[in-house]
Design a protein around this motif. Structure first.
Motif, PDB file in Angstrom:
ATOM      1  N   TYR A  84       0.821  -1.213   0.000  1.00 35.64           N
ATOM      2  CA  TYR A  84       0.000   0.000   0.000  1.00 35.64           C
ATOM      3  C   TYR A  84       0.858   1.268   0.000  1.00 35.64           C
ATOM      4  CZ  TYR A  84      -3.777  -3.238   0.984  1.00 35.64           C
ATOM      5  OH  TYR A  84      -4.672  -4.265   0.900  1.00 35.64           O
ATOM      6  N   TYR A 113      -2.601 -12.486  -1.502  1.00 33.62           N
ATOM      7  CA  TYR A 113      -3.406 -12.509  -2.723  1.00 33.62           C
ATOM      8  C   TYR A 113      -4.333 -13.720  -2.819  1.00 33.62           C
ATOM      9  CZ  TYR A 113      -4.842 -12.325  -7.593  1.00 33.62           C
ATOM     10  OH  TYR A 113      -5.597 -12.283  -8.728  1.00 33.62           O
ATOM     11  N   ALA A 116      -7.148 -13.613  -0.417  1.00 36.49           N
ATOM     12  CA  ALA A 116      -7.692 -12.269  -0.224  1.00 36.49           C
ATOM     13  C   ALA A 116      -9.104 -12.173  -0.784  1.00 36.49           C
ATOM     14  CB  ALA A 116      -6.782 -11.244  -0.904  1.00 36.49           C
ATOM     15  N   LYS A 120      -9.739  -6.936  -2.963  1.00 34.75           N
ATOM     16  CA  LYS A 120      -8.298  -6.775  -2.822  1.00 34.75           C
ATOM     17  C   LYS A 120      -7.570  -7.363  -4.029  1.00 34.75           C
ATOM     18  CE  LYS A 120      -4.368  -7.617   0.214  1.00 34.75           C
ATOM     19  NZ  LYS A 120      -3.875  -8.196   1.479  1.00 34.75           N
TER      20      LYS A 120
END
Length: 354
Positions: A84, A113, A116, A120
Motif C-alpha cells: 500500500y 493474494y 484475499a 483486494k
C-alpha cells in the motif's frame, strides 16, 4: 540513463535493505553505469515515524519527477503494508508516463493474494498492471504472479550474497549452530525448540545462536519451557562485523522457514561455507540441492531437521564438503556483480521498449 529507486532507509532490518545497500555501494555496477537517485520511503520505528518517512518520500519523489524526470522508476516492495505504501509512487509514475519496475520481495503470497477478498485481488492486479515489469525472486513466484499478470511482464531475478574472501571460516566452532532472521512463526522459530531438544539428546555439547529480533521473548520462553535454554544465545539483530563473526565461527545454518522468496540469510550461509539444513520454501530449492549442498525438508518436519543437524554435527567431513559445494554455487551464480548485470539487462529492455 536516469533511475529513481524507491528504497528503505539503509538502517532498516531485513532482506530488502540488505539487497539495496549493495546497490548503493559507490563501487557497485549500478552506481558506475547509471545516474541513480534514491528516494527513501520507509524506516523502522513507531507508526508515526513510518508515516512521516513515507510522506517525505512522496514529496521528494514528486519533486524529482517535476525537476529531473527519470527514465525508469525502480520500486522495491513487499506484501502487506509495503504494497500500500508503494501505490502512490506507482500512480505518480504513471501520471508522468515513467515506466515502473516493481521489485517484489515478499514471501506470504497466500495471505496477500490467494486468500484475499475479490476487491483486494482487483486492487493488486490493477496496481501491478500499471508496472512495466515485475521482478520476482524465483520461478515459483513467477508462476504464481502469472495467474493474474501477463507472464511476459514478469522477470525472475534471484537475490545475491556478498561473498567473503578466503579464508571464510576463521574461528569456526564445530559445535555451533546458527539461525539468523526474524524471530517468529514464518521463519519456523517455534519449531526450533523441538528440533534442538532432539539434537541435544545426541550431541549435548552443541550450542545454538538465535540471531535476530521480532518475537524474541516468546521464542526464548519456548526454550525455557523445555528446559534447554542454557546453551542457546540470543544476540539480537546483528549486522556488519558482528554478523560476519557469527557466520565465520558457526558450522551449521538451521533455517526451518515456512514462507520465502529468495532468502538472503541462506545465500550468506552459502557464501561462508556452512552446512545448511533448511526447507523447500520459495526459491530455496534453487539454492540448495538436497544431499548435494545441504539438506532440504518440508516446513514443519521437526524430525527431519533434527536428524540432519545431528548428522552434520557428527560428520565434519560431510559438513565441510556440503559447505564447500554451496559456496562454489554462490560464487558462480549469486555474486553481487552477476545479479547487477542481470538487473542492468532488465533496465535496458524496459527503457528500450518505452
Amino acid at each position: 540513463m536516469k533511475i529513481c529507486m524507491i528504497v528503505p532507509d539503509p538502517s532498516v532490518k531485513g532482506g530488502i535493505a540488505s539487497v539495496v545497500n549493495g546497490y548503493r555501494d559507490k563501487d557497485s555496477l549500478l552506481e558506475r553505469k547509471y545516474r541513480i537517485k534514491y528516494v527513501e520511503s520507509y524506516r523502522d520505528g513507531s507508526k508515526w515515524q513510518k508515516l512521516g518517512k513515507a510522506l517525505c518520500g512522496y514529496g521528494a519523489f514528486f519533486t524529482q519527477l517535476c525537476a529531473d524526470r527519470p527514465d525508469i522508476v525502480h520500486v522495491h516492495s513487499s506484501f502487506g503494508p509495503s504494497f500500500y505504501r508503494k501505490i502512490p509512487f506507482i500512480y505518480m509514475s504513471a501520471l508522468f508516463r515513467v515506466p515502473v519496475i516493481n521489485h517484489v520481495h515478499g514471501a506470504e503470497f497466500e495471505s496477500f493474494y490467494e486468500n484475499a477478498s475479490a476487491g483486494k485481488k482487483k486492487l493488486v492486479a490493477r496496481v501491478y498492471g500499471k508496472c512495466a515489469k515485475l521482478i520476482v525472486l524465483s520461478e515459483e513466484w513467477k508462476r504464481r504472479f502469472a495467474s493474474f499478470i501477463p507472464e511476459k511482464r514478469i522477470a525472475v531475478l534471484e537475490n545475491y550474497c556478498r561473498l567473503p574472501k578466503e579464508p571464510y571460516d576463521t574461528g569456526r566452532k564445530a559445535e555451533q549452530v546458527l539461525f539468523m532472521g526474524e524471530l517468529g512463526k514464518r521463519k519456523g522459530c517455534y519449531d526450533i525448540p523441538a528440533i534442538w531438544e532432539q539434537v541435544l539428546r545426541q550431541e549435548p555439547a552443541a550450542r545454538l545462536v538465535m540471531a535476530g529480533d521480532g518475537e524474541m521473548e516468546a521464542v526464548r520462553a519456548a526454550f525455557l519451557e523445555k528446559g534447554i535454554s542454557s546453551g542457546v544465545h540470543f544476540p539480537g539483530w546483528v549486522r556488519n562485523e558482528s554478523k560476519e563473526k557469527l557466520f565465520r565461527e558457526s558450522s551449521i545454518f538451521l533455517f526451518p522457514t515456512y514462507h520465502e522468496g529468495m532468502p538472503m540469510a541462506v545465500l550468506e550461509a552459502m557464501g561462508y561455507g556452512l552446512g545448511i539444513v533448511t526447507t523447500d520454501a520459495g526459491g530455496i530449492p534453487k539454492l540448495i540441492r538436497n544431499e548435494e549442498d545441504g539438506f532440504i525438508g518440508k516446513p514443519g518436519d521437526v524430525q527431519f531437521m533434527a536428524r540432519h543437524v545431528t548428522r552434520l554435527l557428527q560428520e565434519p567431513a560431510l559438513r565441510t564438503a556440503y559447505g564447500r559445494r554451496a559456496r562454489e554455487l554462490a560464487l558462480r551464480d549469486y555474486s553481487a556483480e552477476r545479479h547487477m548485470e542481470r538487473l542492468c539487462a532488465i533496465y535496458e529492455a524496459v527503457a528500450g521498449k518505452h
